[in-house]
Scaffold this active site. Structure first.
Site, short mmCIF file in Angstrom:
data_model
loop_
_atom_site.label_atom_id
_atom_site.label_comp_id
_atom_site.label_asym_id
_atom_site.label_seq_id
_atom_site.Cartn_x
_atom_site.Cartn_y
_atom_site.Cartn_z
N ARG A 17 -30.25 -109.78 148.15
CA ARG A 17 -30.85 -108.54 148.64
C ARG A 17 -32.13 -108.18 147.87
O ARG A 17 -33.19 -107.99 148.45
CB ARG A 17 -29.81 -107.44 148.47
CG ARG A 17 -30.12 -106.10 149.01
CD ARG A 17 -29.01 -105.15 148.57
NE ARG A 17 -27.71 -105.74 148.83
CZ ARG A 17 -27.06 -105.64 149.99
NH1 ARG A 17 -27.58 -104.94 150.95
NH2 ARG A 17 -25.89 -106.22 150.14
N THR A 18 -32.01 -108.09 146.55
CA THR A 18 -33.14 -107.66 145.73
C THR A 18 -34.25 -108.71 145.77
O THR A 18 -35.44 -108.38 145.88
CB THR A 18 -32.67 -107.41 144.28
OG1 THR A 18 -31.62 -106.46 144.30
CG2 THR A 18 -33.81 -106.88 143.43
N ARG A 35 -34.97 -111.09 137.56
CA ARG A 35 -33.62 -110.64 137.23
C ARG A 35 -33.02 -111.64 136.25
O ARG A 35 -33.24 -112.85 136.34
CB ARG A 35 -32.74 -110.54 138.47
CG ARG A 35 -31.27 -110.24 138.11
CD ARG A 35 -30.42 -109.88 139.29
NE ARG A 35 -30.77 -108.56 139.79
CZ ARG A 35 -30.00 -107.85 140.62
NH1 ARG A 35 -28.84 -108.33 141.04
NH2 ARG A 35 -30.39 -106.66 141.04
N LYS A 45 -31.80 -126.75 127.21
CA LYS A 45 -32.40 -127.65 126.23
C LYS A 45 -32.96 -126.91 125.03
O LYS A 45 -33.66 -127.49 124.21
CB LYS A 45 -33.51 -128.47 126.90
CG LYS A 45 -33.00 -129.52 127.88
CD LYS A 45 -34.15 -130.16 128.65
CE LYS A 45 -33.64 -131.18 129.67
NZ LYS A 45 -34.69 -131.54 130.65
N HIS A 102 -32.45 -101.30 136.27
CA HIS A 102 -32.80 -101.84 137.58
C HIS A 102 -33.71 -100.79 138.21
O HIS A 102 -33.35 -100.12 139.18
CB HIS A 102 -31.53 -102.04 138.40
CG HIS A 102 -31.72 -102.77 139.69
ND1 HIS A 102 -32.93 -103.31 140.08
CD2 HIS A 102 -30.85 -103.06 140.71
CE1 HIS A 102 -32.80 -103.89 141.27
NE2 HIS A 102 -31.56 -103.75 141.65
#
Lengths: 338, 338, 338
Positions: free
Chosen positions: B57-58, B107, B86, B135
C-alpha cells in the site's frame, strides 16, 4: 460489447464482432510493437500490475504493452504485503489499490478472485489469470496467432480451421479457453489428442459440438496431426498431479520433432504451444530441432501477446483513435528484431 | 521549516504552519490525482523506492504519487541484496543508493534506521515507516482526511475537533503519530478507547494534556463515540503479541457496525481506520455493512495519501509553483473514479 | 569493435580503443548523471532488467542509467517465474523475453549463462554478472575511476599506473576482470597482496606478465602500499568458502585505516573497493575513519558506474550523437549532490 471502461475478465464476454475489433486494433499496434514508431498516447497514465501469483512472462508482456503506449507501470508481485494475511478482504484491497492507477492487470491463484476484485475496483481490471479458471489475453493471443498464420498461408479467416490440440487437455487452462473461443467460428474441425485420463472436460466438448464444431477425440498423435492447419501442443501440468510419480506417467507421451513433422504433417502445418515448453530430455514435447522450422509459431505467439494486450489497453481506455496522433519516429537501434 | 532539499523523517519536524502548507499543496494536486490534468513537472527525475520491509500500500502510493508528477521510480523490496548480510553499514548503503536517484522514499524494520540513512544520503529521504517509530506521511494523510471531512460538513478547520481513537492504542504507530500532530491544534477533545492492557502510552497522553487537549480514557466504546466528529478505529496488531493466544484475547473486542453507528453516533460522524481492516469474522472491527455509509472515509484516506505524498515530493524538490506550468489535458478514459 | 547492436558479455571483447571510446561517452554523460541537464533520447525505449540473481546495487545502477537516458525499465528479480522450473530452456526464455524490450541487462548465477542467453536474444544483452565468470561493467567502472582519479592528480592516462590489489584475490571476480583490462595499458606495476591460500590465479598472473606488466606478489600489506597510486581493497568472499570457520581464518587479515594510510602511503594515494565493504568489527577492511579522507574513491566508483552504464546503453543503441539533441534544463531541486 462496449470496451470503454470495461473489465476484461472472461472470454465469455466476447462475441465474434468483439474479437474482430480487438484483432483489428492489435494490427494497428504493429508499428509500435516493432519499434518503427513510438506513441505516447498514454503518457501520464499508470498501470497497476498486480501479480499476486508470479508470472514473469505475462507480467512483463502486460507491462511492456503499457510502456509501448507511453504509460507508466507500478508493480506488485506475490503477497509481499501482509495486508491479506492481516485479514484484509479482496474488496478492501481492490478499493485501495484501484485508487493508485488508471487500469489494472491482475493475476491471482484463486478462481473467481479477479472478478471479485473487479467488482470493487474503481478502474478497469484485465484478468491475467485467476487460478485454473480464465486467462483471456492468452486465449486471444492464441486465436490472433492462428488468424495471422492462416493469413500468411493465404487463408482469409479462422472459419474452416482444422486444429489438433495435443497433450494435457484436462488441466490446461489455455486450451479450455481456446476451445470456447473457437465456438464463435464456422466449420471448425478439432482433434483432441490426449491420454484417456487427461481428456478435455466433457462439458467443453459438448459446448463445441452444440456450436457446430466437428470434434474428434484420440489418444494417438501421429494420425491426428496429418490433416490439420495447426498442431497445438501443450505441457503436462505436472504441478497439478497428486504426485510426481503420477505426473511421470504422462511425461514425454506426445513428442513432436522434425522427423515426425516431416513424415506425418501436411506442408506448412503451423506448430503452436502456450509456453513454457518443457525442454528436458524426459519431456521434450516440442523438440529443439524444430527451432529452425519456419512454421514453429511459438515465439510469434508471445510477440502477438504484446499486440493483443496493447489492443486491450487501448480499447478499455478509449484511445484507439489517438494512438497515431501522439506518435513519432524511433531514433535508436532496433536491428532486425521482427 | 524549509522544505526544499529537506528529509521528512518525523512529525516532530512540523509546526502548524508547515502542516498547513503541506495541505495547501495537497489541495493543488487534486486535478492531477483525479486525472483531470496530467503534469510532467518531474519528467526525468528518479524516485528511489527502498522498501527494506515490504508494504504494498505505502510503496505503491509513494510510487504512483511520483509518477503523477511525471517522474520515474526505481524500486527495491526487501533485503534482496545480500550487501547488508555481507556486513555493509547503513552509511555505505545510503551513500551508494542516493547516487542513483533524486529523492528516496524508504521503509525499514528498525527504529531510527531511516534517520541514520538520511544522514548519509545525498538526496532528500522521506520516511515511509521505520519499525514502530514513525510513519509521518500516514499521520499527515489522516489529519488531512480529518480536515477535509470536517470541511465537507461545513467546519473550518481541525480546531475544536472531537475524536475517538478505538482499539489497540499501545502498539498502533499511526495513532501515536496522529496524537502528536493533534497537539498543534486548539480545543481538541479526544477519547482513548482500548482494553486496559492496550492503553495509549502515558507519555503521549501527558504530551497531549500539556498541550491543552482534553483527554478521556475508557474501555467502553458505545458511550465514548456518542459525541465525536471522528470515530477512528484500529486493528489489533496481532503480530506484536507474544502469542496468538494472547492476541486472541483482544480480537473483536471493539466492533463498529451500522446498527451500533445508528444507535450511538451523531449523524455524520466520520469513520476512519488506518487500514488494513481485519474483515475476518472473529475480528471485524469495521463491519462490511458500513461500506455504503457515506461517512465511511477509509478509502478517502488512502486516496488522500496520494495527494499528501505528491505534496511532500513537490515541496522537497521545490516544484510547487511549476506543477501547473508543465500540465496538459488527459485524453484517456477516466470514468467516475473520484 | 562495432558497438551498435552488440552484446556486452566479456571484457575480452574490448581493445584499448574501445575502452577509450566508452570512457569518452561516459564523460559526455556527466551533465545528465549530475542532473544539470535532462535527456529524453531513449523516450519510448524499454530496458528488460533480468536479475535472475538479485543484486540491488547493480540492478538499480543499470535501471537508473536507462532512466537517465529517458527510457523505461521492466524488471524481473530472481526466478519468480516457475518457467525454468517447468523445464524451459535458456534459449526459449531469451527468445520470449527479448521480444518485450529494446535492450537487456542480465545477471544470472551460472557461468556462461548470459552468453548463452545473448545468442538467442533478438536485442542486445549487457552482462551484469554471470556467476564467478564476468562482470564487465564493474571492471569498466573500476578502470574509469582509476583514470579519473589519476587525472584529478594531474596524470594523463592509465599508462604508468602503480596499483595494489589487496585481500581475496582468488575468489574476487572484479579483481580478475580488472587485471585483464590492465593488460591493455603500458608500464603498469601491480602488487598482489593476499594470504597465500587466496592468491590471484596463476593464469591471470601469467597473462599480465606476458602483456608486459610488472607483477609483485606478497602477503604483507604495509610495505606493498607504500609506492602505489591506487590501493584497491576487496572483501573476503566468505560465502565462497566451505565453512564459516575457514572464512574466519582470513577475516580482518588486511585492514586499512587512517593511521596506517598516513604512516605508509604516499600523499594522495587513492583508496578503492568494489563494495560492499564489510564494516563489521571483525572484518572492517576499510575503516570508517577513512570516510572523510578525500582520496577514498569508493562512492565515486558507484557514481561512475552510472556513467559507464549510460555509455554502454548509448553505444549499443547508437544514440551517442543524439543525447544532447534531446536534452533540456532541470527545474527541480538538485542540491549539491556531486
Amino acid at each position: 460489447m462496449q470496451f470503454t471502461g470495461s473489465h476484461i475478465i472472461s472470454i465469455g464476454q466476447f462475441e465474434r464482432a468483439d474479437i474482430e475489433r480487438i484483432f483489428e486494433v492489435a494490427d494497428q499496434m504493429v508499428p509500435y510493437a516493432h519499434r518503427r514508431r513510438v506513441t505516447k498516447v498514454l503518457d501520464g497514465a499508470i498501470l497497476g500490475s498486480m501479480f499476486f501469483e508470479p508470472s514473469t512472462r505475462t507480467r512483463v508482456s502486460f507491462g511492456s504493452a503499457f510502456n509501448l503506449l507511453g504509460g507508466e507501470v507500478r508493480e506488485t508481485i506475490g503477497f509481499e504485503s501482509s495486508a491479506i494475511a492481516k485479514g484484509e478482504s479482496l474488496y478492501d484491497t481492490a478499493r485501495v489499490l484501484s485508487g493508485y492507477s488508471d487500469v489494472i492487470s491482475m493475476r491471482h491463484p484463486q478462481e473467481g478472485s479477479v472478478a471479485e476484485f473487479a467488482a470493487a475496483s474503481r478502474v478497469p481490471v484485465i484478468n491475467g489469470g485467476d487460478g485454473s479458471n480464465e486467462h483471456p489475453s492468452q486465449a486471444l493471443l492464441d486465436l490472433y496467432t492462428i488468424k495471422k498464420e492462416l493469413q500468411h498461408h493465404g487463408r482469409d479467416d479462422v472459419d474452416g480451421l482444422r486444429i489438433a490440440l495435443i497433450g494435457d487437455l484436462k488441466y490446461g487452462r489455455t486450451v479450455h479457453s481456446l476451445c470456447k473461443l473457437l465456438t464463435l467460428f464456422k466449420d471448425v474441425t478439432i482433434w483432441l489428442i490426449s491420454p484417456k485420463e487427461l481428456r478435455m472436460p466433457g462439458d467443453i466438448v459438448e459446448q463445441m459440438r452444440t456450436a457446430g464444431l466437428t470434434v474428434n477425440e484420440s489418444d494417438s498423435m501421429e494420425d491426428s496431426i496429418a490433416h490439420v492447419d495447426i498442431a497445438y501442443s501443450t505441457r503436462i501440468q505436472e504441478e497439478r498431479f497428486a504426485s510426481q510419480e503420477e505426473a511421470n506417467l504422462y511425461r514425454g507421451r506426445y513428442r513432436l520433432n522434425q522427423a515426425i513433422y516431416t513424415r506425418f504433417c501436411e506442408p506448412n502445418t503451423v506448430i503452436m504451444h502456450p509456453l513454457p515448453r518443457d525442454s528436458r530430455a524426459g519431456a521434450n514435447e516440442l523438440d529443439n530441432d524444430l527451432n529452425d522450422n519456419p512454421n514453429l509459431a511459438i515465439f510469434r505467439q508471445t510477440d502477438n501477446g504484446v499486440l493483443v494486450r496493447m489492443a486491450l489497453f487501448a480499447l478499455v481506455l478509449d484511445v484507439v483513435d489517438l494512438v497515431d496522433k501522439y506518435s513519432s519516429d524511433v531514433h535508436w537501434y532496433t536491428g532486425s528484431r521482427f
